[in-house]
Design a protein around this motif. Structure first.
Motif, PDB file in Angstrom:
ATOM      1  N   HIS A 150       0.829  -1.203   0.000  1.00  0.00           N
ATOM      2  CA  HIS A 150       0.000   0.000   0.000  1.00  0.00           C
ATOM      3  C   HIS A 150       0.870   1.262   0.000  1.00  0.00           C
ATOM      4  N   GLU A 151       1.930   1.263   0.796  1.00  0.00           N
ATOM      5  CA  GLU A 151       2.801   2.429   0.875  1.00  0.00           C
ATOM      6  C   GLU A 151       3.655   2.607  -0.378  1.00  0.00           C
ATOM      7  N   MET A 152       3.917   1.514  -1.096  1.00  0.00           N
ATOM      8  CA  MET A 152       4.770   1.592  -2.283  1.00  0.00           C
ATOM      9  C   MET A 152       3.981   1.530  -3.589  1.00  0.00           C
ATOM     10  N   GLN A 153       2.652   1.598  -3.533  1.00  0.00           N
ATOM     11  CA  GLN A 153       1.858   1.339  -4.724  1.00  0.00           C
ATOM     12  C   GLN A 153       2.129   2.294  -5.880  1.00  0.00           C
ATOM     13  N   SER A 154       2.515   3.524  -5.609  1.00  0.00           N
ATOM     14  CA  SER A 154       2.802   4.453  -6.707  1.00  0.00           C
ATOM     15  C   SER A 154       4.141   4.146  -7.378  1.00  0.00           C
ATOM     16  N   ASP A 155       4.990   3.356  -6.722  1.00  0.00           N
ATOM     17  CA  ASP A 155       6.306   3.034  -7.265  1.00  0.00           C
ATOM     18  C   ASP A 155       6.344   1.716  -8.030  1.00  0.00           C
ATOM     19  N   ILE A 156       5.298   0.908  -7.945  1.00  0.00           N
ATOM     20  CA  ILE A 156       5.295  -0.422  -8.547  1.00  0.00           C
ATOM     21  C   ILE A 156       4.627  -0.367  -9.915  1.00  0.00           C
ATOM     22  N   ARG A 157       5.230  -1.072 -10.876  1.00  0.00           N
ATOM     23  CA  ARG A 157       4.677  -1.114 -12.224  1.00  0.00           C
ATOM     24  C   ARG A 157       3.250  -1.664 -12.196  1.00  0.00           C
ATOM     25  N   PRO A 158       2.330  -1.059 -12.942  1.00  0.00           N
ATOM     26  CA  PRO A 158       0.928  -1.501 -12.888  1.00  0.00           C
ATOM     27  C   PRO A 158       0.633  -2.749 -13.720  1.00  0.00           C
ATOM     28  N   ASP A 159       1.525  -3.153 -14.607  1.00  0.00           N
ATOM     29  CA  ASP A 159       1.222  -4.224 -15.561  1.00  0.00           C
ATOM     30  C   ASP A 159       1.723  -5.602 -15.110  1.00  0.00           C
ATOM     31  N   ILE A 160       1.773  -5.842 -13.797  1.00  0.00           N
ATOM     32  CA  ILE A 160       2.278  -7.131 -13.312  1.00  0.00           C
ATOM     33  C   ILE A 160       1.369  -7.718 -12.238  1.00  0.00           C
ATOM     34  N   ASP A 161       1.406  -9.034 -12.159  1.00  0.00           N
ATOM     35  CA  ASP A 161       0.795  -9.773 -11.055  1.00  0.00           C
ATOM     36  C   ASP A 161       1.937 -10.326 -10.220  1.00  0.00           C
ATOM     37  N   ILE A 162       1.857 -10.184  -8.909  1.00  0.00           N
ATOM     38  CA  ILE A 162       2.944 -10.571  -8.015  1.00  0.00           C
ATOM     39  C   ILE A 162       2.410 -11.534  -6.957  1.00  0.00           C
ATOM     40  N   ILE A 163       3.171 -12.591  -6.713  1.00  0.00           N
ATOM     41  CA  ILE A 163       2.878 -13.492  -5.598  1.00  0.00           C
ATOM     42  C   ILE A 163       4.072 -13.445  -4.652  1.00  0.00           C
ATOM     43  N   ILE A 164       3.800 -13.246  -3.374  1.00  0.00           N
ATOM     44  CA  ILE A 164       4.837 -13.214  -2.356  1.00  0.00           C
ATOM     45  C   ILE A 164       4.661 -14.431  -1.457  1.00  0.00           C
ATOM     46  N   ILE A 165       5.738 -15.176  -1.272  1.00  0.00           N
ATOM     47  CA  ILE A 165       5.729 -16.304  -0.356  1.00  0.00           C
ATOM     48  C   ILE A 165       6.688 -15.976   0.788  1.00  0.00           C
ATOM     49  N   ALA A 166       6.165 -16.012   1.999  1.00  0.00           N
ATOM     50  CA  ALA A 166       6.975 -15.692   3.177  1.00  0.00           C
ATOM     51  C   ALA A 166       7.770 -16.921   3.603  1.00  0.00           C
ATOM     52  N   ARG A 167       9.023 -16.702   3.968  1.00  0.00           N
ATOM     53  CA  ARG A 167       9.867 -17.772   4.482  1.00  0.00           C
ATOM     54  C   ARG A 167       9.981 -17.652   6.004  1.00  0.00           C
ATOM     55  N   GLN A 168      10.626 -18.625   6.606  1.00  0.00           N
ATOM     56  CA  GLN A 168      10.742 -18.733   8.063  1.00  0.00           C
ATOM     57  C   GLN A 168      11.229 -17.454   8.769  1.00  0.00           C
ATOM     58  N   PRO A 169      12.269 -16.752   8.282  1.00  0.00           N
ATOM     59  CA  PRO A 169      12.757 -15.575   9.023  1.00  0.00           C
ATOM     60  C   PRO A 169      11.748 -14.441   9.171  1.00  0.00           C
ATOM     61  N   THR A 170      10.667 -14.445   8.378  1.00  0.00           N
ATOM     62  CA  THR A 170       9.706 -13.342   8.473  1.00  0.00           C
ATOM     63  C   THR A 170       8.972 -13.321   9.813  1.00  0.00           C
ATOM     64  N   LYS A 171       8.936 -14.448  10.522  1.00  0.00           N
ATOM     65  CA  LYS A 171       8.168 -14.466  11.771  1.00  0.00           C
ATOM     66  C   LYS A 171       8.802 -13.601  12.859  1.00  0.00           C
ATOM     67  N   SER A 172      10.082 -13.303  12.731  1.00  0.00           N
ATOM     68  CA  SER A 172      10.735 -12.460  13.738  1.00  0.00           C
ATOM     69  C   SER A 172      10.997 -11.045  13.219  1.00  0.00           C
ATOM     70  N   MET A 173      10.441 -10.705  12.050  1.00  0.00           N
ATOM     71  CA  MET A 173      10.688  -9.384  11.466  1.00  0.00           C
ATOM     72  C   MET A 173       9.574  -8.407  11.821  1.00  0.00           C
ATOM     73  N   GLY A 174       9.959  -7.151  11.915  1.00  0.00           N
ATOM     74  CA  GLY A 174       8.989  -6.088  12.094  1.00  0.00           C
ATOM     75  C   GLY A 174       8.555  -5.560  10.738  1.00  0.00           C
ATOM     76  N   PHE A 175       7.643  -4.594  10.769  1.00  0.00           N
ATOM     77  CA  PHE A 175       7.100  -4.050   9.524  1.00  0.00           C
ATOM     78  C   PHE A 175       8.183  -3.407   8.658  1.00  0.00           C
ATOM     79  N   HIS A 176       9.024  -2.581   9.254  1.00  0.00           N
ATOM     80  CA  HIS A 176      10.019  -1.843   8.465  1.00  0.00           C
ATOM     81  C   HIS A 176      11.048  -2.782   7.842  1.00  0.00           C
ATOM     82  N   GLU A 177      11.427  -3.820   8.555  1.00  0.00           N
ATOM     83  CA  GLU A 177      12.354  -4.799   7.992  1.00  0.00           C
ATOM     84  C   GLU A 177      11.718  -5.520   6.800  1.00  0.00           C
TER      85      GLU A 177
END
Length: 114
Positions: free
Chosen positions: A69-96
């Motif tokens: 949401h915060e980066m939506q103006s910077d991302i190309r509009p002509d793509i579909d993106i899938i994000i898969i979270a890995r194990q280290p994400t459980k200890s990460m904060g928002f900014h990381e």
């Protein structure tokens, strides 16, 4: 992030996995496919059960949606993106998480050039 800009259907996920490109770092895996003529990018999120309980998985998805949401103006509009979270994400904060995501998008040139 509007619900219309999310990828929900299994067929769409499978299409992107099969025909798209992928890139990863330690925290996240990104799959993307170009969709010419699309007005707004779409995202799909996947956080597996190995990462944690439902509360933790939902928190990770909220962080990722907010980062998009915060980066939506910077991302190309002509793509579909899938994000898969890995194990280290459980200890990460928002900014990381946002920093990790923006690094991946930058490396794959999915950001709009200014």
């Amino acid at each position: 992030m509007k619900k219309a800009n999310r990828i929900k259907k299994n067929e769409e996920f499978q299409y992107i996995f099969k025909h798209g490109k992928s890139f990863a770092n330690r925290q996240l895996v990104i799959y993307y496919a170009e969709k010419p003529g699309q007005e707004h990018f779409r995202i799909g999120l996947s956080v597996g059960k190995k990462i944690g309980n439902a509360v933790k998985r939902n928190q990770i998805k909220r962080y990722l949606r907010q980062a998009f949401h915060e980066m939506q103006s910077d991302i190309r509009p002509d793509i579909d993106i899938i994000i898969i979270a890995r194990q280290p994400t459980k200890s990460m904060g928002f900014h990381e998480m946002k920093k990790s995501l923006s690094h991946l998008l930058y490396k794959q040139q999915l950001l709009v050039k200014k």
